[in-house]
Design an enzyme around this catalytic site. Sequence first.
Site, PDB file in Angstrom:
ATOM      1  N   TYR A  51       0.911  -1.322  -0.066  1.00 52.09           N
ATOM      2  CA  TYR A  51       0.031  -0.177   0.024  1.00 52.09           C
ATOM      3  C   TYR A  51       0.899   1.238   0.072  1.00 52.09           C
ATOM      4  O   TYR A  51       1.237   1.745   0.936  1.00 52.09           O
ATOM      5  CB  TYR A  51      -0.887  -0.090   1.143  1.00 52.09           C
ATOM      6  CG  TYR A  51      -1.850  -1.257   1.244  1.00 52.09           C
ATOM      7  CD1 TYR A  51      -2.038  -1.946   0.220  1.00 52.09           C
ATOM      8  CD2 TYR A  51      -2.360  -1.664   2.691  1.00 52.09           C
ATOM      9  CE1 TYR A  51      -3.103  -2.937   0.298  1.00 52.09           C
ATOM     10  CE2 TYR A  51      -3.213  -2.571   2.495  1.00 52.09           C
ATOM     11  CZ  TYR A  51      -3.466  -3.271   1.420  1.00 52.09           C
ATOM     12  OH  TYR A  51      -4.584  -4.382   1.602  1.00 52.09           O
ATOM     13  N   HIS A 140       0.349 -12.247   0.791  1.00 48.99           N
ATOM     14  CA  HIS A 140      -0.427 -11.165  -0.074  1.00 48.99           C
ATOM     15  C   HIS A 140      -0.610 -11.423  -1.423  1.00 48.99           C
ATOM     16  O   HIS A 140       0.477 -11.771  -1.945  1.00 48.99           O
ATOM     17  CB  HIS A 140       0.082  -9.648   0.129  1.00 48.99           C
ATOM     18  CG  HIS A 140      -0.600  -8.710  -0.348  1.00 48.99           C
ATOM     19  ND1 HIS A 140      -0.229  -7.277  -0.021  1.00 48.99           N
ATOM     20  CD2 HIS A 140      -2.068  -8.472  -0.287  1.00 48.99           C
ATOM     21  CE1 HIS A 140      -1.299  -6.589  -0.358  1.00 48.99           C
ATOM     22  NE2 HIS A 140      -2.252  -7.196  -0.622  1.00 48.99           N
TER      23      HIS A 140
END
Length: 337
Positions: A51, A140
């Site tokens: 992010y 992820h």
Amino acid sequence: MTLKDVLPGKLGFGAAPLGNMFRAIPEAEALATVEAAWNDGIRYYDNAPLYGAGLAELRMGEALAGKPRDEYVISTKIGHVILDEVEDVGARDLGEKSGVFAHGLPNKVLHDYSEDATLRSIEESLKRLRTDRIEIVWVHDLAQDFYGDEWIGLFESARKGAFRTLDRLREEGVIKAWGLGVNKVEPIELLLDLKEPRPDGFLLAGRYSLLDHDRALQRVMPMVAEHGLGIVVGGPYSSGALVGGPNFEYAPAKPAILDKVARIKAIAHRHGVSMKAAGLQFSLANPAVAAVIPGASQPSRIAEDRAALNEVVPADFWRELRQAGLINAAAPLPGGA
């Protein structure tokens, strides 16, 4: 210990917007949003190095600095290692997420699911988050939407590297839980079919929302429940499409999605139900769901999410959605509607 034992509540905070997702968010606004979540009583914060190439974790670390560490739970992710060197942000290949964090930091992102990369990623996340521990670690983006047909080979790499490493860290008490953090159901199905290692749950983004839940209901939700595990639902508003935003799945929403939103909204309007309440309460109605983590980039959004969670939604609303074919017949509904 199950995932539900680790999580402090049904409503958590998804930090993707703090990484300048879709837009450049002023530092003060990002910090104020986390502060609003804290003041609201939210005590679960989900993050990831991807992010904004570390930006969201840096902001989260700043925002939570000084808060009593025993009072909140942090999850972050491995698989994307952030390097000191910089790269052309616009040239990054992040699969379907390409361009989503164009306003983030320019640090180079390395995709690696090995044991060494897993340990390095956790160590660096600890520094950015300014904490001495991370309760939950998600593996992820280990899916086709990010890596195309190469994802199976990377899954095998993770099986030998990240999965075993996280199993060991949990056994040693370094972390409390681990699982996959993905936008597709196939990796979860694949992992649950293995005899080992044993995950504690999953962060499934976008696949158990009011707009898109058919595939998850076929196998994943029953399998997770059967194993006694839990799901954290990410993206309950489908990248904003459900609540009037222009995007669905990190891209401009297609006409079919916009039409579905309009049909749901018309029924919601008749019953006096907010779209946020419909989205959050639908996801949480499935017994396999441990928590939901809508993203927020403005302090006011936190109050809206809390109000949506507490809103009284009439059973007739859910029944009408099902009769209109807008909810799968197999989906559990709030209050047993």
